[in-house]
Design an enzyme around this catalytic site. Structure first.
Site, short mmCIF file in Angstrom:
data_model
loop_
_atom_site.label_atom_id
_atom_site.label_comp_id
_atom_site.label_asym_id
_atom_site.label_seq_id
_atom_site.Cartn_x
_atom_site.Cartn_y
_atom_site.Cartn_z
N ALA A 167 -31.80 -26.84 31.50
CA ALA A 167 -32.48 -27.08 32.77
C ALA A 167 -31.55 -27.51 33.92
CB ALA A 167 -33.61 -28.10 32.56
N GLN A 226 -29.27 -22.30 19.86
CA GLN A 226 -28.49 -23.17 20.76
C GLN A 226 -27.87 -24.34 19.99
OE1 GLN A 226 -31.54 -22.00 21.46
NE2 GLN A 226 -31.87 -21.70 23.64
N ASP A 237 -37.18 -29.78 29.67
CA ASP A 237 -37.19 -28.76 30.72
C ASP A 237 -38.16 -29.10 31.84
OD1 ASP A 237 -36.26 -27.26 28.11
OD2 ASP A 237 -35.49 -26.24 29.88
N ASN A 268 -39.99 -28.85 26.15
CA ASN A 268 -38.60 -28.68 25.75
C ASN A 268 -38.55 -27.52 24.76
OD1 ASN A 268 -35.80 -29.56 25.85
ND2 ASN A 268 -36.06 -30.25 23.75
N LYS A 269 -37.38 -27.21 24.29
CA LYS A 269 -37.18 -26.05 23.41
C LYS A 269 -38.20 -26.02 22.26
CE LYS A 269 -34.94 -23.40 23.88
NZ LYS A 269 -35.45 -22.20 24.58
O1 MRU Z 1 -33.80 -21.85 26.71
P1 MRU Z 1 -32.78 -22.90 27.05
O2 MRU Z 1 -31.56 -22.82 26.21
O3 MRU Z 1 -32.48 -22.91 28.54
O4 MRU Z 1 -33.50 -24.26 26.71
C1 MRU Z 1 -32.81 -25.46 26.93
C2 MRU Z 1 -33.55 -26.66 26.47
O5 MRU Z 1 -34.66 -26.60 26.01
C3 MRU Z 1 -32.88 -27.98 26.70
O6 MRU Z 1 -33.24 -28.89 25.70
C4 MRU Z 1 -33.31 -28.54 28.06
O7 MRU Z 1 -33.11 -27.61 29.06
C5 MRU Z 1 -32.60 -29.79 28.40
S1 MRU Z 1 -30.91 -29.51 28.80
C6 MRU Z 1 -30.20 -30.94 29.32
#
Ligand code: MRU
Length: 345
Positions: free
Chosen positions: A49, A194, A235, A245-246
């Site tokens: 994010a 990730q 997010d 979040n993810k």
């Molecule tokens: O799909 P992504 O890789 O952009 O998802 C990222 C996440 O869900 C992270 O946990 C979130 O953005 C926090 S990053 C500090």
């Protein structure tokens, strides 16, 4: 000038480490126009994010450069909308674009060269502030982790997900700086991996004792391995504390509740969206089926199988023990602590 592992900006060119190729290949994608930046966000060259927000701010500057001869509110609205149409869930994207656009509108009477300088400064402020904010999150967050803590991480909320330092991983980083020992179980984070590709890489570089697990092992790890806390990024956090979040974060929070494990969210104030009252109103991105059917280009499922691939889920506020921000640690009920710390609609 900005120069971190995640991104480099020299006033004309934005270089983004291609996160799709990590950890095996360290290669930078160079963007000299706003279309390239929009594609880089959409196609996950850059993700996370806060990193998406800062990237979009530089994309906005490049958009202004492209339109220098006709630098109108209409043209810049188009640039903003193009960059905003890339990923729907992380609110930092819209936050950064709104900040850039309102700066632009407030400076509209200046000449184009002056406007470009002002926009460049604003984008650099967004990037530099992100790093400062993450370090403050780290200071507040490390207090919640005892020495010799065992934690579980999910997705990547490290330096790569931000301009630098990270949010959830920044907390671990600061705990190490305070002389604490931390053992981290790293969820691989299917389908995009990730955790396996990025968090494992970052934690090893930081010298953290890290152990990679498949997502479906987290419950057993909590039951048998004395886990103190789950710590994740966010997010978008709604006004009541519900947190997107993810995908997989919600299951982890439920498991944490069952096993008496603390569940912490570490995120900047820019991730809190007071205009969204609760988690059900957060738009959840669905990503291509290929991410589930294939692993790194290798097909693993029968041709023709139906697929559902939401990239995020929402964890109910009451499952979250604390939201760690740069302004301090917020506690449930978040409707009150968020309104007090961030303001309300
Ligand atoms: O799909 P992504 O890789 O952009 O998802 C990222 C996440 O869900 C992270 O946990 C979130 O953005 C926090 S990053 C500090």
């Amino acid at each position: 000038m900005i120069s971190t592992v995640t991104m480099k900006w020299n006033g004309k060119v934005l270089e983004l480490i291609d996160q799709r190729k990590l950890p095996h290949v360290e290669e930078y994608t160079k963007c000299t126009n706003s279309d390239c930046v929009a594609q880089a966000i959409k196609n996950m060259v850059v993700r996370g994010a806060p990193a998406i927000g800062a990237t979009a701010a530089f994309g906005y500057v490049l958009g202004a450069m492209e339109n220098k001869k006709h630098l109108t509110a209409k043209k810049m609205e188009e640039v903003k909308l193009k960059l905003a149409a890339t990923r729907p869930t992380a609110v930092n994207l819209f936050w950064a674009l709104e900040r850039m656009h309102s700066k632009f509108l407030s400076e509209l009477t200046n000449n184009p060269d002056e406007i470009l300088d002002i926009l460049n400064d604003e984008a650099e402020h967004i990037a530099n502030e992100d790093v400062e904010v993450n370090k403050r999150i780290g200071i507040y967050g490390q207090e919640l982790l005892p020495n010799n803590a065992t934690v579980i991480t999910h997705c990547n909320a490290g330096a790569l997900a931000t301009v630098d330092y990270g949010t959830a991983i920044g907390v671990i980083h600061t705990a190490l700086d305070h002389g604490k020992k931390i053992h981290a179980y790293v969820d691989e984070t299917r389908p995009y991996l990730q955790g396996a590709r990025l968090t494992a890489w970052e934690l090893m570089k930081l010298g953290v004792d890290a152990t990679l697990i498949c997502d479906n092992m987290a419950g057993w790890v909590m039951k048998t391995r004395n886990v103190d806390a789950v710590i994740v990024g966010a997010d978008r956090i709604a006004a009541n504390g519900d947190t997107a979040n993810k995908i997989g974060t919600y299951s982890l929070a439920l498991l944490a509740k069952k096993h008496g494990v603390k569940f912490y969210v570490a995120a900047p104030i820019s991730t809190i969206d007071v205009d969204t009252s609760d988690g059900l109103k957060i738009p959840i991105e669905e990503r291509p089926h290929t991410e589930v059917i294939e692993v790194q280009g290798v097909k693993i499922a029968p041709k023709g199988i139906k697929v559902y691939n939401p990239a995020f889920d929402v964890t109910d506020a009451e499952l979250i023990d604390a939201i760690i921000t740069e302004r301090g640690v917020l506690r449930y009920p978040y409707v009150e602590s968020i309104a007090k710390t961030v303001g309300s609609k």
